[in-house]
Design an enzyme around this catalytic site. Structure first.
Site, PDB file in Angstrom:
ATOM      1  CB  SER A 245     110.039  28.987 -82.063  1.00  0.00           C
ATOM      2  OG  SER A 245     110.497  29.122 -80.731  1.00  0.00           O
ATOM      3  CD  GLU A 266     103.807  17.674 -82.687  1.00  0.00           C
ATOM      4  OE1 GLU A 266     103.904  18.116 -83.850  1.00  0.00           O
ATOM      5  OE2 GLU A 266     103.480  16.508 -82.437  1.00  0.00           O
TER       6      GLU A 266
HETATM    7  P1  NAD Z   1     107.452  30.220 -78.972  1.00  0.00           P
HETATM    8  O1  NAD Z   1     108.541  29.221 -79.143  1.00  0.00           O
HETATM    9  O2  NAD Z   1     107.807  31.636 -78.828  1.00  0.00           O
HETATM   10  O3  NAD Z   1     106.591  29.839 -77.652  1.00  0.00           O
HETATM   11  C1  NAD Z   1     105.932  28.591 -77.535  1.00  0.00           C
HETATM   12  C2  NAD Z   1     105.774  28.236 -76.068  1.00  0.00           C
HETATM   13  O4  NAD Z   1     107.060  27.917 -75.535  1.00  0.00           O
HETATM   14  C3  NAD Z   1     105.221  29.363 -75.194  1.00  0.00           C
HETATM   15  O5  NAD Z   1     104.353  28.809 -74.231  1.00  0.00           O
HETATM   16  C4  NAD Z   1     106.465  29.932 -74.553  1.00  0.00           C
HETATM   17  O6  NAD Z   1     106.228  30.565 -73.314  1.00  0.00           O
HETATM   18  C5  NAD Z   1     107.290  28.675 -74.352  1.00  0.00           C
HETATM   19  N1  NAD Z   1     108.740  28.891 -74.275  1.00  0.00           N
HETATM   20  C6  NAD Z   1     109.506  29.700 -75.054  1.00  0.00           C
HETATM   21  N2  NAD Z   1     110.806  29.602 -74.681  1.00  0.00           N
HETATM   22  C7  NAD Z   1     110.842  28.702 -73.668  1.00  0.00           C
HETATM   23  C8  NAD Z   1     111.902  28.177 -72.846  1.00  0.00           C
HETATM   24  N3  NAD Z   1     113.161  28.550 -73.000  1.00  0.00           N
HETATM   25  N4  NAD Z   1     111.560  27.276 -71.902  1.00  0.00           N
HETATM   26  C9  NAD Z   1     110.286  26.860 -71.744  1.00  0.00           C
HETATM   27  N5  NAD Z   1     109.256  27.343 -72.453  1.00  0.00           N
HETATM   28  C10 NAD Z   1     109.530  28.241 -73.412  1.00  0.00           C
HETATM   29  O7  NAD Z   1     106.440  30.005 -80.188  1.00  0.00           O
HETATM   30  P2  NAD Z   1     105.167  30.880 -80.623  1.00  0.00           P
HETATM   31  O8  NAD Z   1     105.622  32.159 -81.232  1.00  0.00           O
HETATM   32  O9  NAD Z   1     104.170  30.921 -79.512  1.00  0.00           O
HETATM   33  O10 NAD Z   1     104.545  29.946 -81.759  1.00  0.00           O
HETATM   34  C11 NAD Z   1     104.956  29.935 -83.095  1.00  0.00           C
HETATM   35  C12 NAD Z   1     105.919  28.787 -83.356  1.00  0.00           C
HETATM   36  O11 NAD Z   1     105.323  27.554 -82.956  1.00  0.00           O
HETATM   37  C13 NAD Z   1     106.220  28.615 -84.833  1.00  0.00           C
HETATM   38  O12 NAD Z   1     107.569  28.279 -84.994  1.00  0.00           O
HETATM   39  C14 NAD Z   1     105.315  27.468 -85.247  1.00  0.00           C
HETATM   40  O13 NAD Z   1     105.726  26.774 -86.398  1.00  0.00           O
HETATM   41  C15 NAD Z   1     105.365  26.614 -84.023  1.00  0.00           C
HETATM   42  N6  NAD Z   1     104.220  25.729 -83.936  1.00  0.00           N
HETATM   43  C16 NAD Z   1     104.420  24.401 -84.185  1.00  0.00           C
HETATM   44  C17 NAD Z   1     103.342  23.526 -84.168  1.00  0.00           C
HETATM   45  C18 NAD Z   1     103.523  22.068 -84.474  1.00  0.00           C
HETATM   46  O14 NAD Z   1     102.605  21.304 -84.174  1.00  0.00           O
HETATM   47  N7  NAD Z   1     104.625  21.644 -85.064  1.00  0.00           N
HETATM   48  C19 NAD Z   1     102.060  24.001 -83.849  1.00  0.00           C
HETATM   49  C20 NAD Z   1     101.901  25.363 -83.580  1.00  0.00           C
HETATM   50  C21 NAD Z   1     102.999  26.212 -83.627  1.00  0.00           C
END
Ligand code: NAD
Length: 512
Positions: A245, A266
Site C-alpha cells: 500500500s 510498487e
Molecule cells: P500492505 O501495505 O498492507 O502490506 C504489504 C507488505 O508490506 C506486507 O508484507 C506487510 O507486512 C509489509 N508492511 C506493511 N507495513 C510495513 C512497515 N511499516 N514496514 C515494513 N513492512 C511493512 O499491502 P497489502 O494489503 O498486502 O496489499 C495491497 C496493496 O498492495 C494495495 O495497495 C495494492 O495496490 C498494492 N500492490 C501494489 C502492486 C504493484 O506492483 N504496484 C502489486 C500488488 C499490490
C-alpha cells in the site's frame, strides 16, 4: 449473480498440508508469540498456525545472505542462471500445488491462481535468458587511445517485501532477476500469505541443492512490519523492493532514503479506462469486467475508474450492469466461480465505507455492493462487485479502495477525459478503448496518460512479464520484471581505459 457452496476449513487445511508436503516444505507449523495464523479467506477461518520470525530472525537472515553474497557475486552469471532454470522446472512440476495454495490463501479462482504461477515460470525463463545478456555499453571517448565502458555489478542483499494479493509472482519477479544479477535475497512476504511463501522457498531450496549454489543465497522471514524492519533499516541491504500500500511506502521510503539505500517501490494504483464514442463496446465491456471485477477487485492494476463519453455512457453502463449480474460469486475452487472472496473483514469494511462515501458525494449505485454467503461463512467476505455512477471525480474516487468498486464518470471532450484521467495521486495502469488512431496515439504520448502502463483496447490489469512493470506518482516509481528492469538490481560503473602511452586529460586540461 449466483453463488455456490464453500469448501470446508478442515478440507482446506488438508489440501494446504498436501500441497506444502509436495513442494517439500516441512516443520513449518508452530506456536508461541511469533506464530502466524495461516488463514483462508474462503471460510475466513485459521487452518493452522505456522512458526513466525520477527526482527531477530530477519537480522540473522540478512547476515546469512550477506555472507553468501561474495561467492554468488563471483559465480558467472550464466551459472547463476542455471539455478533459476532449475527453479522454473520445479515451479512447472508443482504448478498445481502452488496454485492451490494461492487459492487457499489469497482466494484467487483456479485459473487466476494457475496464471500467477505461470507468471513465475515465465519470469524464470526470462531471467535465464537475461543471465547471458547483462550487457553494458561502450561509449565514445573524447581522448585518443582511450575507451569508455559501462559495466554492471551485483549489489548485495536485496530485501523483498511483498503484498498478499500476488503472494508468489511478485517474489518471483524480484528473486529470479536478483539471483541472475548476482544478488542474494531475503524475503518478507505478507503476513496473510505464509503458506505460499513456505512452498516457494522449499522449491528454491531444492533448486539450490540440485545446482550446488551457495545455501544462503535466499532466506525467508515470516512476520509483519516488525520482521521487515531490519530489511528497511539495515545497512547490509543495499536494495529494498517493496510491494504494497501507499501507507507502507510512506512509512519505509524515508527510512531507506535516510541510510542512502535504494528502493523499488510498487505501491497502490487507481487505474482508469477512457471509453470514447468510436470504441468497440463489446470488446470494451469484456475488458472492463475482467479488469474491474476479476480477482474481486484486489489487483494493484484493477480498474477503479471508468471515464466514458457522454454519448455512449448509458449503453455501456447497461451492458456492464448486465454482465455483473451474470458473475458467479463464491468458492474460488469451484470451476464456475469468477469472483472469489475479499481477503478479510478490513477489506470489506473499507468497501462499505467507500460506497457510503460515494453516495454521500452524490454517487448512484447502479449494481452490486451487497455481501454474499455470510450465512455459509460468517468470517468470510464475499461481495457483489459494484458499479457507481459519480457526478464528478470526488474525494473517494481519488483514493484506492482495495475492493471491486468501479466509479463511472462521463466526459464530452477528449481533453477533459485526459485531464480527469491524470487528476489522481496514483499512476500505475491505464487504458483507452477507441478505434480512432489519433485518440489512441494521444493517450500513449507524453501529454496523454501519466501512468507507468498505458494500454489501448485492453483493460488495465493482466500485464505480461516481458515489459517493465510499475507506476508513477504515489505508486512509487519502481520498475520490475522485464525490459531493462534488471538494471535496478545492479550497480553501474563507468570505466575509462587508456591503452595509449600518453596521458591526455579530459576537457583539454593541462597539468604541469
Ligand atoms: P500492505 O501495505 O498492507 O502490506 C504489504 C507488505 O508490506 C506486507 O508484507 C506487510 O507486512 C509489509 N508492511 C506493511 N507495513 C510495513 C512497515 N511499516 N514496514 C515494513 N513492512 C511493512 O499491502 P497489502 O494489503 O498486502 O496489499 C495491497 C496493496 O498492495 C494495495 O495497495 C495494492 O495496490 C498494492 N500492490 C501494489 C502492486 C504493484 O506492483 N504496484 C502489486 C500488488 C499490490
Amino acid at each position: 449473480m449466483s453463488e455456490n457452496t464453500l469448501t470446508g476449513t478442515a478440507e482446506l487445511a488438508e489440501r494446504a498440508r498436501r500441497a506444502l508436503a509436495a513442494c517439500g516444505a516441512a516443520d513449518y507449523e508452530g506456536s508461541g508469540p511469533d506464530a502466524l495464523p495461516a488463514r483462508s479467506p474462503i471460510t475466513g477461518r485459521t487452518l493452522f498456525t505456522v512458526a513466525g520470525g520477527g526482527g531477530d530472525r530477519a537480522r540473522e537472515a540478512i547476515g546469512t545472505a550477506h555472507t553468501a553474497f561474495p561467492a554468488w557475486r563471483d559465480t558467472p552469471a550464466p551459472v547463476r542462471g542455471a539455478l533459476v532454470k532449475r527453479l522454473g522446472e520445479l515451479l512447472t512440476e508443482h504448478k498445481q500445488d502452488l496454485a492451490d495454495l494461492v487459492t487457499i490463501e489469497a482466494g484467487k479462482i483456479g485459473s487466476e491462481a494457475l496464471g500467477e504461477v505461470q507468471e513465475m515460470i515465465d519470469i524464470c525463463d526470462l531471467a535465464v535468458g537475461m543471465s547471458r545478456q547483462l550487457e553494458g555499453r561502450t561509449l565514445a571517448s573524447e581522448r585518443p587511445g582511450h575507451k569508455l565502458l559501462e559495466t554492471w555489478h551485483p549489489l548485495g542483499v536485496v530485501g523483498v517485501i511483498s503484498a498478499f494479493n500476488f503472494p508468489v509472482a511478485v517474489w518471483a519477479w524480484n528473486t529470479a532477476v536478483a539471483l541472475v544479477c548476482g544478488d542474494t535475497v531475503v524475503w518478507k512476504p505478507s503476513e496473510l500469505t505464509p503458506l505460499t511463501a513456505l512452498a516457494s522457498t522449499a522449491l528454491l531450496e531444492r533448486a539450490i541443492a540440485d545446482t550446488g549454489a551457495p545455501e544462503g543465497v535466499h532466506r525467508l522471514v515470516l512476520g509483519g512490519a516488525d520482521a521487515a524492519a531490519p530489511l528497511v533499516d539495515g545497512p547490509d541491504v543495499p536494495l529494498v523492493s517493496a510491494t504494497g500500500s501507499e501507507r507502507m511506502g510512506r512509512e519505509i521510503a524515508p527510512r531507506i532514503a535516510a541510510r542512502f539505500g535504494r528502493a523499488i517501490l510498487e505501491l497502490g494504483g487507481n487505474n482508469a479506462a477512457i471509453v470514447t464514442p468510436s470504441a468497440d463496446l463489446d470488446l470494451a465491456a469484456r475488458g472492463i469486467v475482467f479488469s474491474a471485477a476479476g480477482t474481486a477487485g484486489q489487483r494493484c492494476t484493477t480498474m477503479r475508474r471508468l471515464i466514458v463519453h457522454e454519448d455512449v455512457a448509458d449503453e455501456l453502463v447497461a451492458r456492464l450492469a448486465k454482465a455483473y449480474t451474470g458473475l458467479n460469486i463464491g468458492d474460488p475452487f469451484s470451476v464456475d466461480t469468477l469472483v472469489g472472496p475479499l481477503v478479510g473483514e478490513r477489506a470489506h469494511a473499507a468497501m462499505r465505507t467507500a460506497l457510503e462515501r460515494a453516495v454521500a458525494e452524490g454517487g448512484e449505485v447502479v449494481t452490486g455492493g451487497g455481501r454474499r454467503l455470510a450465512d455459509a461463512a460468517e468470517d468470510a467476505y464475499y461481495v457483489e462487485p459494484a458499479i457507481v455512477r459519480m457526478p464528478g471525480q470526488t474525494g473517494v474516487v481519488k483514493e484506492e479502495t482495495f475492493a471491486p468498486i468501479l466509479y463511472v464518470l462521463t466526459y464530452s471532450t477528449f481533453e477533459e477525459a485526459l485531464a480527469l484521467h491524470n487528476d489522481v495521486p496514483q499512476g500505475l495502469s491505464s487504458s483507452v478503448f477507441t478505434t480512432d488512431q489519433r485518440e489512441a496515439d494521444r493517450f500513449t504520448a507524453s501529454a496523454g496518460s501519466d501512468c507507468g502502463i498505458a494500454n489501448v483496447n485492453i483493460g488495465t490489469s493482466g500485464a505480461e512479464i516481458g515489459g517493465a512493470f510499475g507506476g508513477e506518482k504515489t505508486t512509487g516509481g519502481g520498475r520490475e520484471s522485464g525490459s531493462d528492469a534488471w538494471r535496478g538490481y545492479m550497480r553501474r560503473a563507468t570505466n575509462t581505459v587508456n591503452y595509449s602511452t600518453e596521458l591526455p586529460l579530459a576537457q583539454g586540461v593541462n597539468f604541469g
